[in-house]
Scaffold this motif. Structure first.
Motif, PDB file in Angstrom:
ATOM      1  N   ALA A  20       0.724  -1.255  -0.110  1.00  0.00           N
ATOM      2  CA  ALA A  20       0.083  -0.147   0.038  1.00  0.00           C
ATOM      3  C   ALA A  20       0.809   1.180  -0.039  1.00  0.00           C
ATOM      4  CB  ALA A  20      -0.816   0.172   1.290  1.00  0.00           C
ATOM      5  N   HIS A  76      -8.117   2.436  -0.346  1.00  0.00           N
ATOM      6  CA  HIS A  76      -8.624   2.519   1.156  1.00  0.00           C
ATOM      7  C   HIS A  76      -8.883   4.064   1.491  1.00  0.00           C
ATOM      8  CE1 HIS A  76      -9.103   1.488   5.509  1.00  0.00           C
ATOM      9  NE2 HIS A  76      -8.303   2.656   5.579  1.00  0.00           N
ATOM     10  N   GLU A 205      -4.921   5.378   1.000  1.00  0.00           N
ATOM     11  CA  GLU A 205      -3.826   4.475   0.553  1.00  0.00           C
ATOM     12  C   GLU A 205      -4.318   3.621  -0.584  1.00  0.00           C
ATOM     13  OE1 GLU A 205      -3.004   1.838   3.668  1.00  0.00           O
ATOM     14  OE2 GLU A 205      -1.733   3.600   4.769  1.00  0.00           O
ATOM     15  N   VAL A 207      -3.187   0.347  -3.692  1.00  0.00           N
ATOM     16  CA  VAL A 207      -2.382  -0.504  -3.994  1.00  0.00           C
ATOM     17  C   VAL A 207      -2.610  -0.994  -5.309  1.00  0.00           C
ATOM     18  CG1 VAL A 207      -1.929  -2.880  -3.469  1.00  0.00           C
ATOM     19  CG2 VAL A 207      -2.447  -1.744  -1.633  1.00  0.00           C
TER      20      VAL A 207
END
Length: 210
Positions: A20, A76, A205, A207
């Motif tokens: 992340a 997130h 965050e 990824v």
């Protein structure tokens, strides 16, 4: 030995591709741009609080967006209302194209109080699943599929969003609230709406997925 080296390299690449990364550096808004109507400056709308919390006045109408585009990712976001709860949203796949008032071509994940998890195709965006709003009604909405999972006013809510090859799934506070396929556009920038109500963001965050 060669097999061990190859295995270690593969593990390292996997770790790098799935770790992340914060979209916000916790200090300033490098890598972000603001678009509002009427035009204003970043420091009049957003400020950085301790622990990297981002505070927004929620106005004037418009959006904050990354300068980089993304296609396949896990996002997130944590948000809460800092005053009277109101309207807002996370924008996905922001792309060049038509504007709907001050809203860009994008897919909106609704964070509006009482409607968190609804999906809105903005300014000509589309997906395969039918809308739940009335034909011809604006805004166009695909309502959330589970009972309201937004937390009490003042608490931090969590949105976890997975976008992959044109499919987007949204969970609010651990509850899957929506899923759409054949999303168009399938890639673009990520942003946050300004719709009049002040709010705070933290732990943004991302990824990226291969």
């Amino acid at each position: 030995m060669i097999k061990k080296i190859l295995w270690a390299t593969a593990v390292l690449v996997t770790m790098q591709s799935t770790s992340a990364a914060p979209l916000f550096n916790g200090r300033n808004f490098d890598g972000w741009e603001l678009q509002t109507t009427p035009a204003t400056t970043m420091d009049q709308v957003f400020s950085v609080l301790p622990q990297g919390v981002i505070a927004s006045t929620g106005q004037p109408g418009g959006f904050l967006a990354t300068t980089k585009s993304y296609a396949n990712f896990k996002l997130h976001v944590e948000w809460r209302w800092s005053g009277k709860p109101g309207n807002g949203g996370v924008l996905l796949h922001i792309s060049d194209g038509p504007m709907d008032r001050v809203w860009p071509l994008s897919l909106q994940v609704q964070t509006k109080h009482g409607s968190a998890g609804d999906l809105l195709p903005m300014a000509g965006a589309a997906f395969a699943e039918p809308l739940t709003s009335a034909p011809g009604a604006e805004p166009r909405i695909k309502g959330k599929i589970a009972a309201d999972s937004e937390l009490a006013i003042g608490q931090w809510n969590v949105a976890d969003i997975v976008a992959r090859d044109g499919t987007v799934e949204v969970s609010i506070n651990g509850v899957v609230q929506n899923r759409v396929t054949a999303v168009k556009p399938a890639a673009g920038r990520i942003g946050f709406q300004l719709e009049g109500a002040p709010y705070e963001l933290r732990n943004i965050e991302l990824v990226e997925q291969p």
